[in-house]
Write a protein that holds these residues in place. Structure first.
Motif, PDB file in Angstrom:
ATOM      1  N   CYS A 135       0.840  -1.199   0.000  1.00 29.00           N
ATOM      2  CA  CYS A 135       0.000   0.000   0.000  1.00 29.00           C
ATOM      3  C   CYS A 135       0.875   1.249   0.000  1.00 29.00           C
ATOM      4  O   CYS A 135       2.102   1.178   0.027  1.00 29.00           O
ATOM      5  CB  CYS A 135      -0.934   0.001   1.210  1.00 29.00           C
ATOM      6  SG  CYS A 135      -0.082   0.015   2.811  1.00 29.00           S
TER       7      CYS A 135
ATOM      8  N   ARG B  85      -8.518  -3.999   2.165  1.00 27.04           N
ATOM      9  CA  ARG B  85      -8.397  -2.885   1.227  1.00 27.04           C
ATOM     10  C   ARG B  85      -8.874  -3.361  -0.144  1.00 27.04           C
ATOM     11  O   ARG B  85      -8.810  -4.556  -0.440  1.00 27.04           O
ATOM     12  CB  ARG B  85      -6.936  -2.418   1.100  1.00 27.04           C
ATOM     13  CG  ARG B  85      -6.319  -1.792   2.336  1.00 27.04           C
ATOM     14  CD  ARG B  85      -6.835  -0.371   2.542  1.00 27.04           C
ATOM     15  NE  ARG B  85      -6.041   0.342   3.534  1.00 27.04           N
ATOM     16  CZ  ARG B  85      -6.233   0.265   4.836  1.00 27.04           C
ATOM     17  NH1 ARG B  85      -7.177  -0.533   5.313  1.00 27.04           N
ATOM     18  NH2 ARG B  85      -5.478   0.961   5.678  1.00 27.04           N
TER      19      ARG B  85
ATOM     20  N   THR C 206      -2.897  -2.587  -3.289  1.00 27.45           N
ATOM     21  CA  THR C 206      -4.118  -1.799  -3.350  1.00 27.45           C
ATOM     22  C   THR C 206      -4.352  -1.328  -4.787  1.00 27.45           C
ATOM     23  O   THR C 206      -3.404  -1.087  -5.537  1.00 27.45           O
ATOM     24  CB  THR C 206      -4.041  -0.580  -2.415  1.00 27.45           C
ATOM     25  OG1 THR C 206      -2.824   0.139  -2.667  1.00 27.45           O
ATOM     26  CG2 THR C 206      -4.076  -1.002  -0.964  1.00 27.45           C
TER      27      THR C 206
ATOM     28  N   ALA D 208      -7.619   3.197  -4.889  1.00 24.81           N
ATOM     29  CA  ALA D 208      -7.435   3.202  -3.433  1.00 24.81           C
ATOM     30  C   ALA D 208      -6.063   3.758  -3.070  1.00 24.81           C
ATOM     31  O   ALA D 208      -5.907   4.489  -2.080  1.00 24.81           O
ATOM     32  CB  ALA D 208      -7.595   1.781  -2.890  1.00 24.81           C
TER      33      ALA D 208
ATOM     34  N   GLU E  25      -5.221   7.206  -0.773  1.00 24.14           N
ATOM     35  CA  GLU E  25      -4.292   7.141   0.361  1.00 24.14           C
ATOM     36  C   GLU E  25      -3.158   8.152   0.208  1.00 24.14           C
ATOM     37  O   GLU E  25      -2.783   8.832   1.168  1.00 24.14           O
ATOM     38  CB  GLU E  25      -3.728   5.722   0.469  1.00 24.14           C
ATOM     39  CG  GLU E  25      -2.888   5.495   1.698  1.00 24.14           C
ATOM     40  CD  GLU E  25      -2.457   4.049   1.852  1.00 24.14           C
ATOM     41  OE1 GLU E  25      -1.648   3.785   2.753  1.00 24.14           O
ATOM     42  OE2 GLU E  25      -2.922   3.195   1.069  1.00 24.14           O
TER      43      GLU E  25
ATOM     44  N   ALA F 255     -14.071   6.535  -5.910  1.00 27.37           N
ATOM     45  CA  ALA F 255     -13.374   5.939  -4.773  1.00 27.37           C
ATOM     46  C   ALA F 255     -13.212   6.942  -3.637  1.00 27.37           C
ATOM     47  O   ALA F 255     -13.348   6.594  -2.459  1.00 27.37           O
ATOM     48  CB  ALA F 255     -12.005   5.420  -5.222  1.00 27.37           C
TER      49      ALA F 255
ATOM     50  N   TYR G  60     -14.390   8.617   1.358  1.00 25.99           N
ATOM     51  CA  TYR G  60     -13.478   9.164   2.349  1.00 25.99           C
ATOM     52  C   TYR G  60     -13.749  10.632   2.669  1.00 25.99           C
ATOM     53  O   TYR G  60     -13.508  11.078   3.787  1.00 25.99           O
ATOM     54  CB  TYR G  60     -12.029   9.022   1.868  1.00 25.99           C
ATOM     55  CG  TYR G  60     -11.586   7.588   1.704  1.00 25.99           C
ATOM     56  CD1 TYR G  60     -10.963   6.908   2.736  1.00 25.99           C
ATOM     57  CD2 TYR G  60     -11.802   6.927   0.504  1.00 25.99           C
ATOM     58  CE1 TYR G  60     -10.550   5.591   2.588  1.00 25.99           C
ATOM     59  CE2 TYR G  60     -11.393   5.602   0.335  1.00 25.99           C
ATOM     60  CZ  TYR G  60     -10.775   4.950   1.375  1.00 25.99           C
ATOM     61  OH  TYR G  60     -10.378   3.641   1.214  1.00 25.99           O
TER      62      TYR G  60
END
Length: 285
Positions: A68, A97, A108, A112, A116, A146, A150
């Motif tokens: 990741c 994930r 990932t 994603a 991040e 995506a 968040y």
């Protein structure tokens, strides 16, 4: 297996520092090896390939873990310069994930990974890495979908701002950093990869304002990297090109890496002077 006279160390395979403990500093000083990841090295003559990156990560990532963060973007093919000023550090997680597989490694997904990076990397590297992922084929609509899990699209968080600014037309980290400078200074959003028709040839500018002429001239900005614009021959060619563009009604500002990093606002003042706009200062990075 590579030819015996090609790499001298471990037949071209990446290796951990502890495998050559006393020789490591000497090999680095001699220029015989280079870091691939933090703590992982390879012979300098071994090309940077997706297979090499995956092999390097296998040396440090547990078998059931998911790669990741910047390491995931790196595995997806993003240039190190877009991610960090230092060697990439292997990061992984055992948490759930959205994942895919790259050369046998769990990693990932690009979307994603991008979210991040937008949340956790310093702003310049967050933008340059996401621009690079978009340039590699990630769709902006997929990124926005995506990111909705968040933060809200109208959020003022760093991640939301970076996603709104992201543009896959940027062709180098320097172009991304320059665009972020313009945003931070409060200048209008520029167009990217601007085509300028000129007689028997077509010019292309990294950034520009083709629809905002000032006194009959438009503003173009070009990021001149040290690798491609440092020799006398290259600089003479650049100067000739700028003169030709001036004749076509374009004022060109050449930007080097040193103009983008640090607190001195010469770049913002030069752009603001041409656009007749006071930049927002001080610089944020």
């Amino acid at each position: 297996m590579l030819p015996a006279d090609f790499p001298y160390y471990f037949c071209g395979l990446p290796f951990r520092a502890h495998q050559v403990p006393r020789k490591l500093r000497w090999l680095l000083a001699q220029g015989d090896i280079r870091p691939v990841l933090k703590g992982v090295y390879v012979d300098v003559r071994v090309p940077d390939t997706p297979e090499l990156r995956a092999a390097a990560l296998r040396l440090v990532v547990p078998p059931e873990a998911t790669v990741c963060g910047p390491a995931a973007a790196w595995l997806h093919g993003i240039d190190t310069t877009a991610l960090s000023a230092e060697p990439i550090q292997a990061l992984w997680t055992f948490l759930e994930r959205p994942t895919t597989e790259v050369d046998g490694l769990k990693v990932t997904t690009r979307e994603a990974t991008a979210v991040e990076l937008a949340k956790h990397l310093p702003r310049p590297f967050a933008l340059s890495s996401i621009d690079a992922l978009l340039h590699k084929g990630m769709r902006i609509d997929d990124l926005r979908t995506a990111s909705a899990a968040y933060f809200a699209a109208d959020s003022n968080s760093q991640a939301a701002q970076i996603v709104r600014l992201a543009d896959g037309r940027a062709e180098s980290p320097g172009e991304s950093w320059l665009r972020l400078r313009l945003f931070d200074a409060g200048f209008p959003r520029p167009d990217l990869q601007v085509r300028v028709e000129g007689g028997n040839r077509v010019y292309r500018l990294d950034l520009g304002y083709p629809d905002r002429p000032i006194d009959g001239r438009c503003l173009g900005l070009e990021y001149d990297s040290d690798a491609w614009h440092s020799s006398t021959k290259q600089q003479l060619k650049d100067e000739t090109r700028r003169t030709e563009l001036e004749a076509l009604g374009w004022h060109i500002i050449s930007v080097r890496r040193t103009d983008l990093w640090g607190s001195y606002p010469a770049l913002e003042l030069a752009i603001g002077s041409f656009l007749c706009q006071h930049p927002r200062l001080p610089r944020r990075w």
